[in-house]
Design a protein around this motif. Structure first.
Motif, mmCIF file in Angstrom:
data_model
loop_
_atom_site.group_PDB
_atom_site.id
_atom_site.type_symbol
_atom_site.label_atom_id
_atom_site.label_comp_id
_atom_site.label_asym_id
_atom_site.label_seq_id
_atom_site.Cartn_x
_atom_site.Cartn_y
_atom_site.Cartn_z
ATOM 1 N N GLN A 184 -0.281 0.722 14.479
ATOM 2 C CA GLN A 184 0.099 -0.447 13.688
ATOM 3 C C GLN A 184 1.438 -1.041 14.120
ATOM 4 O OE1 GLN A 184 -1.700 -2.015 11.269
ATOM 5 N NE2 GLN A 184 -3.413 -0.642 11.622
ATOM 6 N N THR A 210 -2.215 5.010 1.266
ATOM 7 C CA THR A 210 -3.412 4.629 2.013
ATOM 8 C C THR A 210 -4.319 5.807 2.344
ATOM 9 O OG1 THR A 210 -2.176 4.986 4.053
ATOM 10 C CG2 THR A 210 -2.206 2.754 3.168
ATOM 11 N N ASN A 248 -1.905 6.481 13.532
ATOM 12 C CA ASN A 248 -2.115 5.171 12.930
ATOM 13 C C ASN A 248 -0.825 4.376 12.824
ATOM 14 O OD1 ASN A 248 -2.630 3.460 10.066
ATOM 15 N ND2 ASN A 248 -4.327 3.460 11.529
ATOM 16 N N GLU A 255 -0.807 1.301 7.858
ATOM 17 C CA GLU A 255 -1.080 0.077 7.104
ATOM 18 C C GLU A 255 -0.062 -0.142 5.985
ATOM 19 O OE1 GLU A 255 -5.092 -0.123 5.783
ATOM 20 O OE2 GLU A 255 -5.937 -0.019 7.812
ATOM 21 N N LEU A 301 -4.556 6.238 7.481
ATOM 22 C CA LEU A 301 -4.225 4.814 7.529
ATOM 23 C C LEU A 301 -2.761 4.555 7.166
ATOM 24 C CD1 LEU A 301 -7.449 3.359 5.839
ATOM 25 C CD2 LEU A 301 -6.942 3.506 8.294
ATOM 26 N N LYS A 327 0.826 -1.211 0.000
ATOM 27 C CA LYS A 327 0.000 0.000 0.000
ATOM 28 C C LYS A 327 0.860 1.262 0.000
ATOM 29 C CE LYS A 327 -3.791 -2.222 2.545
ATOM 30 N NZ LYS A 327 -4.680 -2.143 3.734
ATOM 31 N N PRO A 329 3.836 -3.118 7.524
ATOM 32 C CA PRO A 329 4.185 -4.276 6.684
ATOM 33 C C PRO A 329 5.512 -4.104 5.954
ATOM 34 C CG PRO A 329 1.888 -3.671 6.369
ATOM 35 C CD PRO A 329 2.515 -2.566 7.162
#
Length: 208
Positions: A140, A82, A136, A89, A86, A62, A93
């Protein structure tokens, strides 16, 4: 054939080796958000991309990102795709995949409505300070111990809604001041990698 295998092994090892920095600029991906207050993180990534010839040619996790070198350090320049709220996100990762320790080798660049245009503030860790993108990322990652560079965009006038303010464009001298701040923010990234976050704080905090 041997040369091909050597390059393949080298590429694989690079992906598995976490000894690199992930540098993330926060913003919103659509063209209508270009040059808005909320996108100074994206713009600082553009400064680094141009200066060190690192194209953001990959799209995965993303995010748009590119790998290269700044001085002696291997880096990944990142723009989350994103939308701001967000951002984590994309960041979490990506750090996981490249095995990068987000407590030591992650640098996040964002806007700050509590700083005047032209100022930047370097911090080794801390709260989100009301910034939804940082909030965020913290959620995360599960921690707030990553380096961050905030670029001042100016306080919201009383008659403005906050969303309209951060999604608005700079006017007059503010644009020039922010352009210079983004150059300083890019230099602060290099300082963090080469000499540590404390050195960057001493050198850049309060500089206009």
């Amino acid at each position: 054939m041997f040369e091909f295998l050597r390059k393949l092994f080298s590429y694989k090892k690079e992906e598995e080796d976490g000894n690199m920095f992930v540098i993330v600029g926060l913003g919103n991906p659509e063209k209508k958000y270009f040059k808005t207050r909320h996108n100074v993180g994206f713009e600082t990534i553009d400064v680094l991309s141009d200066k060190y010839n690192i194209g953001l040619t990959e799209t995965k996790f993303k995010a748009a990102y590119g790998k290269g070198r700044i001085g002696n350090e291997r880096v990944i320049l990142v723009k989350p795709l994103t939308y701001m709220n967000l951002s984590g996100e994309a960041v979490a990762p990506l750090c996981n995949y490249f095995k990068v320790d987000s407590k030591t080798n992650l640098i996040v660049i964002s806007d700050d409505v509590d700083l005047d245009p032209g100022l930047i503030r370097v911090r080794p860790k801390g709260s989100a300070g009301g910034h939804n993108g940082l909030k965020n990322i913290i959620a995360q990652l599960g921690h707030s111990e990553f380096s961050r560079i905030r670029v001042g965009v100016g306080k919201k006038p009383k008659e403005w809604d906050m969303v309209d303010w951060v999604l608005g464009h700079f006017e007059g001298e503010d644009r020039k001041a922010v352009d210079e701040a983004e150059q300083n923010a890019a230099d602060a990234v290099v300082e963090i990698m080469e000499n540590g976050v404390d050195s960057a704080m001493n050198k850049f905090n309060g500089k206009k």
